[in-house]
Design an enzyme around this catalytic site. Structure first.
Site, PDB file in Angstrom:
ATOM      1  N   ARG A  51       0.833  -1.154   0.156  1.00 49.49           N
ATOM      2  CA  ARG A  51       0.000  -0.022  -0.270  1.00 49.49           C
ATOM      3  C   ARG A  51       0.678   1.403   0.038  1.00 49.49           C
ATOM      4  O   ARG A  51       0.380   2.196  -0.486  1.00 49.49           O
ATOM      5  CB  ARG A  51      -0.870   0.043   0.918  1.00 49.49           C
ATOM      6  CG  ARG A  51      -1.845  -1.149   1.458  1.00 49.49           C
ATOM      7  CD  ARG A  51      -2.606  -1.364   0.157  1.00 49.49           C
ATOM      8  NE  ARG A  51      -3.548  -2.297   0.118  1.00 49.49           N
ATOM      9  CZ  ARG A  51      -3.477  -3.692  -0.241  1.00 49.49           C
ATOM     10  NH1 ARG A  51      -2.140  -4.121  -0.586  1.00 49.49           N
ATOM     11  NH2 ARG A  51      -4.388  -4.525   0.008  1.00 49.49           N
TER      12      ARG A  51
ATOM     13  N   ALA B 232       5.779   9.722  24.685  1.00 53.17           N
ATOM     14  CA  ALA B 232       4.584   9.715  23.875  1.00 53.17           C
ATOM     15  C   ALA B 232       4.847   9.910  22.345  1.00 53.17           C
ATOM     16  O   ALA B 232       4.468   9.094  21.463  1.00 53.17           O
ATOM     17  CB  ALA B 232       3.755  10.758  24.123  1.00 53.17           C
TER      18      ALA B 232
ATOM     19  N   ARG C  10      -1.314   7.636  26.619  1.00 48.43           N
ATOM     20  CA  ARG C  10      -1.162   8.265  25.323  1.00 48.43           C
ATOM     21  C   ARG C  10       0.248   7.447  24.743  1.00 48.43           C
ATOM     22  O   ARG C  10       0.513   7.650  23.478  1.00 48.43           O
ATOM     23  CB  ARG C  10      -0.632   9.742  25.599  1.00 48.43           C
ATOM     24  CG  ARG C  10       0.501  10.049  26.304  1.00 48.43           C
ATOM     25  CD  ARG C  10       0.447  11.575  26.991  1.00 48.43           C
ATOM     26  NE  ARG C  10       1.459  11.837  27.494  1.00 48.43           N
ATOM     27  CZ  ARG C  10       1.680  11.565  28.781  1.00 48.43           C
ATOM     28  NH1 ARG C  10       0.975  10.713  29.430  1.00 48.43           N
ATOM     29  NH2 ARG C  10       2.976  11.799  29.579  1.00 48.43           N
TER      30      ARG C  10
ATOM     31  N   LYS D  17      11.422   2.170  29.493  1.00 46.67           N
ATOM     32  CA  LYS D  17      10.760   2.345  28.446  1.00 46.67           C
ATOM     33  C   LYS D  17      11.518   1.737  26.957  1.00 46.67           C
ATOM     34  O   LYS D  17      10.808   1.326  25.959  1.00 46.67           O
ATOM     35  CB  LYS D  17      10.410   3.945  28.130  1.00 46.67           C
ATOM     36  CG  LYS D  17       9.510   4.447  29.021  1.00 46.67           C
ATOM     37  CD  LYS D  17       9.123   6.096  28.895  1.00 46.67           C
ATOM     38  CE  LYS D  17       8.231   6.473  29.896  1.00 46.67           C
ATOM     39  NZ  LYS D  17       7.839   7.742  29.841  1.00 46.67           N
TER      40      LYS D  17
ATOM     41  N   CYS E  68       3.994  18.334  30.046  1.00 48.46           N
ATOM     42  CA  CYS E  68       2.776  17.453  30.242  1.00 48.46           C
ATOM     43  C   CYS E  68       2.524  17.007  31.454  1.00 48.46           C
ATOM     44  O   CYS E  68       1.301  16.595  31.835  1.00 48.46           O
ATOM     45  CB  CYS E  68       3.140  16.014  29.227  1.00 48.46           C
ATOM     46  SG  CYS E  68       3.603  16.243  27.570  1.00 48.46           S
TER      47      CYS E  68
ATOM     48  N   CYS F  33      25.043  26.992  13.424  1.00 51.13           N
ATOM     49  CA  CYS F  33      24.687  26.687  12.032  1.00 51.13           C
ATOM     50  C   CYS F  33      25.564  27.847  11.200  1.00 51.13           C
ATOM     51  O   CYS F  33      25.528  27.848   9.915  1.00 51.13           O
ATOM     52  CB  CYS F  33      23.613  26.258  11.512  1.00 51.13           C
ATOM     53  SG  CYS F  33      22.365  27.857  11.521  1.00 51.13           S
TER      54      CYS F  33
END
Lengths: 379, 67
Positions: free
Chosen positions: A45, A72, A104, A119, A219, A281
Protein backbone atom coordinates in the site's frame (compact mmCIF):
# COMPACT_ATOMS: atom_id res chain seq x y z
CA UNK A 1 26.49 -24.17 30.41
CA UNK A 2 25.55 -24.35 26.74
CA UNK A 3 26.05 -21.41 24.43
CA UNK A 4 22.31 -21.23 23.82
CA UNK A 5 21.66 -20.95 27.54
CA UNK A 6 24.23 -18.15 27.97
CA UNK A 7 22.63 -16.21 25.18
CA UNK A 8 19.24 -16.56 26.80
CA UNK A 9 20.60 -15.27 30.08
CA UNK A 10 22.27 -12.33 28.44
CA UNK A 11 19.43 -11.47 26.15
CA UNK A 12 16.21 -13.02 27.38
CA UNK A 13 14.07 -10.66 25.33
CA UNK A 14 15.38 -11.47 21.89
CA UNK A 15 15.44 -15.21 22.52
CA UNK A 16 11.93 -15.25 23.98
CA UNK A 17 10.63 -13.34 20.96
CA UNK A 18 12.39 -15.86 18.70
CA UNK A 19 10.57 -18.61 20.55
CA UNK A 20 7.28 -16.80 20.02
CA UNK A 21 8.04 -16.41 16.34
CA UNK A 22 8.69 -20.15 16.02
CA UNK A 23 5.41 -20.85 17.75
CA UNK A 24 3.61 -18.41 15.47
CA UNK A 25 5.21 -19.96 12.38
CA UNK A 26 3.88 -23.41 13.22
CA UNK A 27 0.26 -22.24 13.25
CA UNK A 28 0.49 -20.13 10.07
CA UNK A 29 -0.75 -21.56 6.80
CA UNK A 30 1.96 -21.83 4.10
CA UNK A 31 0.32 -19.07 2.00
CA UNK A 32 0.22 -16.66 4.90
CA UNK A 33 3.86 -17.26 5.82
CA UNK A 34 4.89 -16.58 2.21
CA UNK A 35 3.03 -13.29 2.37
CA UNK A 36 4.73 -12.45 5.67
CA UNK A 37 8.13 -12.95 4.12
CA UNK A 38 7.42 -10.95 0.96
CA UNK A 39 8.40 -7.33 1.59
CA UNK A 40 6.62 -6.16 -1.54
CA UNK A 41 3.35 -7.55 -0.24
CA UNK A 42 3.94 -6.13 3.22
CA UNK A 43 4.60 -2.62 1.91
CA UNK A 44 2.31 -2.82 -1.12
CA UNK A 45 0.00 0.00 0.00
CA UNK A 46 2.98 2.27 0.53
CA UNK A 47 4.56 1.36 -2.83
CA UNK A 48 1.23 2.07 -4.50
CA UNK A 49 1.52 5.63 -3.23
CA UNK A 50 3.07 7.10 -6.40
CA UNK A 51 5.54 9.60 -4.85
CA UNK A 52 7.17 6.68 -2.96
CA UNK A 53 6.84 3.66 -5.23
CA UNK A 54 9.22 0.69 -5.03
CA UNK A 55 12.23 3.00 -5.32
CA UNK A 56 11.18 5.07 -2.30
CA UNK A 57 10.44 1.91 -0.32
CA UNK A 58 13.91 0.52 -1.10
CA UNK A 59 15.43 3.81 0.07
CA UNK A 60 13.50 3.53 3.36
CA UNK A 61 14.78 -0.02 3.83
CA UNK A 62 18.37 1.25 3.60
CA UNK A 63 17.86 4.08 6.11
CA UNK A 64 18.78 4.34 9.81
CA UNK A 65 16.90 6.56 12.23
CA UNK A 66 17.80 7.55 15.78
CA UNK A 67 14.84 8.37 18.03
CA UNK A 68 15.72 10.26 21.21
CA UNK A 69 13.02 9.57 23.78
CA UNK A 70 10.53 6.71 24.05
CA UNK A 71 7.64 8.57 25.65
CA UNK A 72 4.54 9.69 23.77
CA UNK A 73 6.24 11.14 20.68
CA UNK A 74 8.90 8.42 20.66
CA UNK A 75 6.41 5.53 20.90
CA UNK A 76 4.32 6.86 18.12
CA UNK A 77 7.22 7.85 15.83
CA UNK A 78 8.90 4.50 16.33
CA UNK A 79 5.74 2.53 15.60
CA UNK A 80 5.06 4.48 12.40
CA UNK A 81 8.63 4.20 11.10
CA UNK A 82 8.94 0.51 12.00
CA UNK A 83 5.63 -0.30 10.30
CA UNK A 84 6.76 1.78 7.30
CA UNK A 85 9.82 -0.44 6.89
CA UNK A 86 12.73 1.83 7.78
CA UNK A 87 15.85 -0.39 7.82
CA UNK A 88 17.12 0.38 11.31
CA UNK A 89 15.66 2.20 14.30
CA UNK A 90 17.74 3.11 17.34
CA UNK A 91 15.72 4.27 20.34
CA UNK A 92 17.10 5.74 23.57
CA UNK A 93 15.31 6.68 26.79
CA UNK A 94 16.31 7.07 30.45
CA UNK A 95 12.91 6.40 32.03
CA UNK A 96 10.65 3.49 32.96
CA UNK A 97 6.96 2.96 32.19
CA UNK A 98 4.45 4.39 34.67
CA UNK A 99 0.66 4.12 34.81
CA UNK A 100 0.22 7.79 33.85
CA UNK A 101 2.02 7.03 30.55
CA UNK A 102 -0.53 4.49 29.27
CA UNK A 103 -3.11 7.11 28.27
CA UNK A 104 -0.94 8.20 25.33
CA UNK A 105 2.30 6.21 25.03
CA UNK A 106 1.06 3.69 22.55
CA UNK A 107 3.73 0.98 22.70
CA UNK A 108 3.25 0.22 26.40
CA UNK A 109 0.95 -2.10 28.32
CA UNK A 110 -0.34 -2.43 31.87
CA UNK A 111 2.25 -5.15 32.41
CA UNK A 112 5.06 -2.71 31.50
CA UNK A 113 3.72 -0.20 34.04
CA UNK A 114 3.30 -2.84 36.76
CA UNK A 115 6.87 -4.07 36.20
CA UNK A 116 8.31 -0.58 35.68
CA UNK A 117 10.01 -1.83 32.53
CA UNK A 118 12.50 0.65 31.07
CA UNK A 119 10.77 2.42 28.19
CA UNK A 120 13.54 1.62 25.70
CA UNK A 121 13.17 -2.12 26.43
CA UNK A 122 9.36 -2.16 26.47
CA UNK A 123 9.39 -0.22 23.18
CA UNK A 124 11.86 -2.64 21.57
CA UNK A 125 9.84 -5.68 22.63
CA UNK A 126 6.68 -4.31 21.06
CA UNK A 127 8.43 -3.02 17.92
CA UNK A 128 10.00 -6.44 17.28
CA UNK A 129 6.51 -7.97 17.39
CA UNK A 130 5.23 -5.36 14.92
CA UNK A 131 7.96 -5.78 12.29
CA UNK A 132 10.69 -8.35 12.81
CA UNK A 133 12.50 -7.33 9.60
CA UNK A 134 13.53 -3.95 11.05
CA UNK A 135 16.78 -3.83 13.05
CA UNK A 136 15.92 -2.33 16.42
CA UNK A 137 18.49 -1.18 18.92
CA UNK A 138 17.41 -0.03 22.38
CA UNK A 139 19.49 2.04 24.80
CA UNK A 140 18.56 2.77 28.41
CA UNK A 141 20.45 6.03 28.66
CA UNK A 142 20.25 9.62 29.79
CA UNK A 143 21.34 11.08 26.47
CA UNK A 144 23.86 13.90 26.83
CA UNK A 145 26.35 15.25 24.29
CA UNK A 146 28.78 12.32 24.62
CA UNK A 147 26.15 9.60 24.22
CA UNK A 148 24.52 11.44 21.36
CA UNK A 149 27.80 11.69 19.45
CA UNK A 150 28.10 7.88 19.67
CA UNK A 151 24.46 7.06 18.91
CA UNK A 152 24.21 9.41 15.94
CA UNK A 153 27.19 7.86 14.16
CA UNK A 154 25.98 6.51 10.79
CA UNK A 155 22.31 7.50 11.14
CA UNK A 156 20.47 9.34 8.37
CA UNK A 157 18.04 11.20 10.59
CA UNK A 158 17.39 12.08 14.25
CA UNK A 159 13.80 12.20 15.46
CA UNK A 160 13.18 14.42 18.46
CA UNK A 161 10.94 12.80 21.05
CA UNK A 162 12.51 14.36 24.13
CA UNK A 163 10.76 16.32 26.86
CA UNK A 164 13.26 19.15 27.30
CA UNK A 165 15.15 21.85 25.38
CA UNK A 166 18.56 21.07 26.79
CA UNK A 167 18.61 17.75 24.93
CA UNK A 168 17.07 19.35 21.84
CA UNK A 169 19.81 21.98 21.65
CA UNK A 170 22.38 19.19 22.02
CA UNK A 171 20.71 17.28 19.17
CA UNK A 172 20.77 20.52 17.19
CA UNK A 173 24.54 20.93 17.60
CA UNK A 174 25.22 17.26 16.75
CA UNK A 175 23.02 17.63 13.69
CA UNK A 176 25.02 20.61 12.46
CA UNK A 177 28.41 19.14 13.34
CA UNK A 178 27.80 15.81 11.55
CA UNK A 179 25.41 17.11 8.88
CA UNK A 180 22.43 14.97 9.95
CA UNK A 181 18.90 16.35 9.60
CA UNK A 182 16.60 16.27 12.65
CA UNK A 183 12.92 16.88 13.25
CA UNK A 184 11.83 18.88 16.30
CA UNK A 185 8.47 18.06 17.84
CA UNK A 186 6.82 19.22 21.05
CA UNK A 187 3.34 19.08 22.55
CA UNK A 188 1.47 20.14 25.67
CA UNK A 189 -2.29 20.21 26.31
CA UNK A 190 -3.97 20.36 22.89
CA UNK A 191 -1.07 22.28 21.35
CA UNK A 192 1.79 20.99 19.23
CA UNK A 193 4.71 22.33 17.25
CA UNK A 194 7.18 20.88 14.78
CA UNK A 195 10.03 21.97 12.52
CA UNK A 196 12.35 20.05 10.22
CA UNK A 197 15.99 21.10 10.42
CA UNK A 198 18.19 20.31 7.42
CA UNK A 199 21.80 21.51 7.87
CA UNK A 200 22.82 23.97 5.17
CA UNK A 201 19.20 24.47 4.06
CA UNK A 202 16.97 25.59 6.94
CA UNK A 203 17.65 27.69 10.03
CA UNK A 204 18.50 25.57 13.09
CA UNK A 205 16.82 25.50 16.51
CA UNK A 206 19.57 27.73 17.90
CA UNK A 207 18.70 30.41 15.28
CA UNK A 208 15.08 30.28 16.40
CA UNK A 209 15.39 30.19 20.18
CA UNK A 210 18.97 30.99 21.24
CA UNK A 211 18.87 29.33 24.66
CA UNK A 212 16.82 26.77 26.52
CA UNK A 213 13.85 28.21 28.38
CA UNK A 214 13.25 26.93 31.91
CA UNK A 215 9.92 26.69 33.67
CA UNK A 216 7.61 26.28 30.67
CA UNK A 217 4.47 24.15 30.65
CA UNK A 218 5.09 20.42 30.51
CA UNK A 219 2.82 17.38 30.11
CA UNK A 220 3.21 16.81 33.86
CA UNK A 221 2.07 20.31 34.78
CA UNK A 222 -0.50 21.16 32.07
CA UNK A 223 -1.63 17.75 30.85
CA UNK A 224 -1.82 16.45 27.30
CA UNK A 225 -4.47 14.86 25.09
CA UNK A 226 -3.36 11.95 22.86
CA UNK A 227 -4.44 13.53 19.53
CA UNK A 228 -1.98 16.39 20.09
CA UNK A 229 0.78 13.76 20.23
CA UNK A 230 -0.50 11.98 17.13
CA UNK A 231 -0.77 15.20 15.14
CA UNK A 232 2.84 16.18 15.90
CA UNK A 233 4.02 12.68 15.03
CA UNK A 234 1.96 12.65 11.81
CA UNK A 235 3.88 15.73 10.67
CA UNK A 236 7.26 14.49 11.97
CA UNK A 237 7.01 11.04 10.38
CA UNK A 238 5.70 12.37 7.06
CA UNK A 239 8.75 14.63 6.89
CA UNK A 240 10.94 11.67 7.89
CA UNK A 241 9.54 9.50 5.09
CA UNK A 242 10.09 12.32 2.58
CA UNK A 243 13.68 12.81 3.74
CA UNK A 244 14.58 9.11 3.87
CA UNK A 245 12.99 8.27 0.51
CA UNK A 246 14.90 11.02 -1.29
CA UNK A 247 11.96 13.43 -1.65
CA UNK A 248 13.70 16.50 -0.19
CA UNK A 249 11.87 18.81 -2.59
CA UNK A 250 8.59 17.94 -0.85
CA UNK A 251 9.70 18.99 2.66
CA UNK A 252 7.34 21.46 4.32
CA UNK A 253 9.86 24.24 5.01
CA UNK A 254 7.66 25.89 7.64
CA UNK A 255 7.52 26.11 11.41
CA UNK A 256 4.14 24.58 12.10
CA UNK A 257 2.00 24.79 15.21
CA UNK A 258 -1.59 23.88 15.96
CA UNK A 259 -4.08 23.91 18.77
CA UNK A 260 -6.59 21.12 18.26
CA UNK A 261 -8.93 22.43 20.97
CA UNK A 262 -8.94 26.04 19.77
CA UNK A 263 -9.10 24.97 16.11
CA UNK A 264 -6.01 26.93 15.11
CA UNK A 265 -3.12 26.13 12.83
CA UNK A 266 -0.15 28.35 12.02
CA UNK A 267 2.56 27.77 9.46
CA UNK A 268 5.43 30.24 9.07
CA UNK A 269 8.00 30.03 6.26
CA UNK A 270 11.36 30.03 7.99
CA UNK A 271 14.03 29.90 5.32
CA UNK A 272 14.81 33.61 5.75
CA UNK A 273 15.39 33.15 9.49
CA UNK A 274 18.88 31.60 9.20
CA UNK A 275 21.34 33.65 11.21
CA UNK A 276 24.77 34.02 9.54
CA UNK A 277 26.42 34.42 12.97
CA UNK A 278 24.57 31.51 14.61
CA UNK A 279 26.99 29.60 16.91
CA UNK A 280 25.52 26.27 15.76
CA UNK A 281 24.91 26.66 12.02
CA UNK A 282 26.64 29.96 11.10
CA UNK A 283 29.90 30.54 9.25
CA UNK A 284 32.06 29.93 12.37
CA UNK A 285 30.25 27.37 14.51
CA UNK A 286 31.32 26.72 18.10
CA UNK A 287 28.55 24.17 18.91
CA UNK A 288 27.89 25.71 22.34
CA UNK A 289 25.74 22.84 23.64
CA UNK A 290 28.46 20.25 23.09
CA UNK A 291 30.90 22.05 25.39
CA UNK A 292 31.04 21.36 29.11
CA UNK A 293 29.95 24.94 29.85
CA UNK A 294 26.89 24.60 27.65
CA UNK A 295 25.45 21.64 29.56
CA UNK A 296 23.61 21.48 32.84
CA UNK A 297 25.64 19.93 35.66
CA UNK A 298 24.35 17.16 37.83
CA UNK A 299 26.05 15.82 40.90
CA UNK A 300 25.20 13.58 43.82
CA UNK A 301 25.67 15.51 47.02
CA UNK A 302 27.96 13.59 49.29
CA UNK A 303 26.15 11.58 51.97
CA UNK A 304 22.84 13.35 51.44
CA UNK A 305 20.76 11.13 49.16
CA UNK A 306 20.35 14.22 47.00
CA UNK A 307 21.18 15.15 43.42
CA UNK A 308 21.88 18.75 42.54
CA UNK A 309 21.21 19.99 39.01
CA UNK A 310 22.57 23.31 37.83
CA UNK A 311 21.25 24.66 34.52
CA UNK A 312 23.83 25.61 31.88
CA UNK A 313 22.94 29.27 32.20
CA UNK A 314 22.04 31.16 35.34
CA UNK A 315 18.29 31.80 35.45
CA UNK A 316 16.19 34.32 37.28
CA UNK A 317 13.08 32.40 38.22
CA UNK A 318 9.92 34.06 39.47
CA UNK A 319 9.32 31.61 42.33
CA UNK A 320 5.77 32.82 43.07
CA UNK A 321 4.77 32.31 39.45
CA UNK A 322 6.44 28.91 39.36
CA UNK A 323 4.55 28.00 42.55
CA UNK A 324 1.24 29.04 40.97
CA UNK A 325 1.99 26.87 37.93
CA UNK A 326 2.84 23.85 40.07
CA UNK A 327 -0.01 24.37 42.56
CA UNK A 328 -2.44 23.07 39.94
CA UNK A 329 -1.00 19.64 40.72
CA UNK A 330 -2.98 18.90 43.85
CA UNK A 331 -1.05 15.81 44.81
CA UNK A 332 2.07 17.84 45.49
CA UNK A 333 2.65 19.94 48.57
CA UNK A 334 4.31 23.22 47.66
CA UNK A 335 5.82 25.87 49.88
CA UNK A 336 7.71 28.95 48.83
CA UNK A 337 9.84 31.55 50.57
CA UNK A 338 11.72 34.48 49.00
CA UNK A 339 14.73 32.24 48.23
CA UNK A 340 13.40 28.85 47.28
CA UNK A 341 10.44 26.70 46.42
CA UNK A 342 9.95 23.24 47.88
CA UNK A 343 7.70 20.58 46.38
CA UNK A 344 7.03 17.06 47.64
CA UNK A 345 6.85 14.48 44.87
CA UNK A 346 6.22 10.98 46.23
CA UNK A 347 7.94 8.07 47.97
CA UNK A 348 9.88 10.45 50.18
CA UNK A 349 11.20 12.49 47.26
CA UNK A 350 11.20 16.26 47.31
CA UNK A 351 12.47 18.95 44.97
CA UNK A 352 13.85 22.30 46.03
CA UNK A 353 14.25 25.04 43.43
CA UNK A 354 16.40 28.12 43.93
CA UNK A 355 15.90 31.44 42.20
CA UNK A 356 18.98 30.90 40.01
CA UNK A 357 17.39 27.77 38.53
CA UNK A 358 19.38 25.32 40.64
CA UNK A 359 17.37 22.30 41.72
CA UNK A 360 17.99 19.76 44.48
CA UNK A 361 16.21 16.45 44.15
CA UNK A 362 16.08 14.86 47.61
CA UNK A 363 15.46 11.16 48.15
CA UNK A 364 17.56 9.78 45.31
CA UNK A 365 21.21 9.21 44.38
CA UNK A 366 20.31 8.35 40.80
CA UNK A 367 21.30 11.24 38.51
CA UNK A 368 19.21 10.00 35.57
CA UNK A 369 16.11 9.75 37.76
CA UNK A 370 16.76 13.23 39.18
CA UNK A 371 17.20 14.74 35.70
CA UNK A 372 14.04 13.02 34.55
CA UNK A 373 12.04 14.59 37.43
CA UNK A 374 13.65 17.96 36.80
CA UNK A 375 12.63 18.02 33.13
CA UNK A 376 9.19 16.71 34.00
CA UNK A 377 8.36 19.73 36.14
CA UNK A 378 10.62 22.41 34.70
CA UNK A 379 10.69 21.61 30.97
CA UNK B 1 -8.33 47.43 17.95
CA UNK B 2 -8.98 44.52 15.59
CA UNK B 3 -6.11 42.19 14.78
CA UNK B 4 -5.96 38.99 12.77
CA UNK B 5 -4.08 36.56 15.03
CA UNK B 6 -3.43 33.00 13.89
CA UNK B 7 -6.17 33.24 11.30
CA UNK B 8 -8.82 34.55 13.70
CA UNK B 9 -10.07 38.10 14.15
CA UNK B 10 -9.50 39.33 17.70
CA UNK B 11 -10.28 42.53 19.58
CA UNK B 12 -7.36 43.84 21.56
CA UNK B 13 -7.32 46.71 24.06
CA UNK B 14 -6.10 49.98 22.50
CA UNK B 15 -3.59 50.18 25.38
CA UNK B 16 -1.67 47.44 23.62
CA UNK B 17 0.78 49.33 21.40
CA UNK B 18 3.75 47.04 20.77
CA UNK B 19 4.29 43.37 19.93
CA UNK B 20 5.81 42.91 23.39
CA UNK B 21 2.66 44.27 25.06
CA UNK B 22 0.50 42.10 22.83
CA UNK B 23 2.45 38.98 23.83
CA UNK B 24 2.01 39.93 27.50
CA UNK B 25 -1.73 40.41 27.02
CA UNK B 26 -1.90 36.95 25.42
CA UNK B 27 0.08 35.51 28.37
CA UNK B 28 2.93 34.60 26.08
CA UNK B 29 5.33 37.17 27.56
CA UNK B 30 7.43 34.58 29.38
CA UNK B 31 7.55 32.11 26.51
CA UNK B 32 9.91 31.62 23.57
CA UNK B 33 7.93 32.71 20.54
CA UNK B 34 8.29 33.35 16.83
CA UNK B 35 6.18 36.26 15.61
CA UNK B 36 5.35 36.91 11.99
CA UNK B 37 3.93 40.42 11.67
CA UNK B 38 2.36 41.34 8.32
CA UNK B 39 4.32 38.51 6.68
CA UNK B 40 7.63 39.57 8.21
CA UNK B 41 9.42 37.50 10.85
CA UNK B 42 10.53 39.73 13.72
CA UNK B 43 13.70 39.37 15.75
CA UNK B 44 13.14 39.22 19.50
CA UNK B 45 14.81 42.66 19.90
CA UNK B 46 12.13 44.14 17.62
CA UNK B 47 9.20 43.04 19.81
CA UNK B 48 9.49 46.07 22.09
CA UNK B 49 9.80 48.60 19.25
CA UNK B 50 7.35 47.28 16.64
CA UNK B 51 4.10 49.25 16.89
CA UNK B 52 0.90 47.44 15.94
CA UNK B 53 -2.12 48.94 14.23
CA UNK B 54 -5.68 47.84 13.74
CA UNK B 55 -5.91 45.47 10.78
CA UNK B 56 -2.43 43.99 11.26
CA UNK B 57 -2.02 40.27 10.62
CA UNK B 58 0.02 38.22 13.08
CA UNK B 59 1.07 34.62 13.25
CA UNK B 60 2.40 33.64 16.66
CA UNK B 61 4.02 30.31 17.45
CA UNK B 62 5.31 29.42 20.91
CA UNK B 63 7.80 26.66 21.65
CA UNK B 64 6.77 23.83 23.94
CA UNK B 65 9.00 21.14 25.37
CA UNK B 66 6.63 18.26 26.16
CA UNK B 67 6.93 15.00 24.35
Amino acid sequence: MSLEHTKEELDPISSSSTAENKEAATILQPDASTQLADPHHRYSRQELFAPLGKTGQNELARASVLIIGAGALGSSSAETLVRAGVGKVIIADRDYVEWSNLQRQQLFTEEDAAKRTPKAIAARDRLVQINSSVKIEAHIADVTADELGELARDVDLIMDATDNFETRLTINDISQKYNIPWIYGGCVGSYGITFTIVPGVTPCLQCLMESAPLGGDTCDTSGIIPPAVQMVVAHQTTEAIKLLSGNHDQLRGTLLSFDLWKNEQVSIKMNAARKPDCPSCGAHPTYPHLSHEGQSKSEVLCGRDTVQIRPAHRQKLDLQQTARRLQKLEQHEISVNPFLLSMTIDQGRRMVVFQDGRVMVHGTKDIAEARSLYHRYFG
Amino acid sequence: MELMINGKSRSVSPDVRTIEQLLQSLQLGEKRVIVEWNQQILQKEEHGTTMIESGDTLEIVHFVGGG
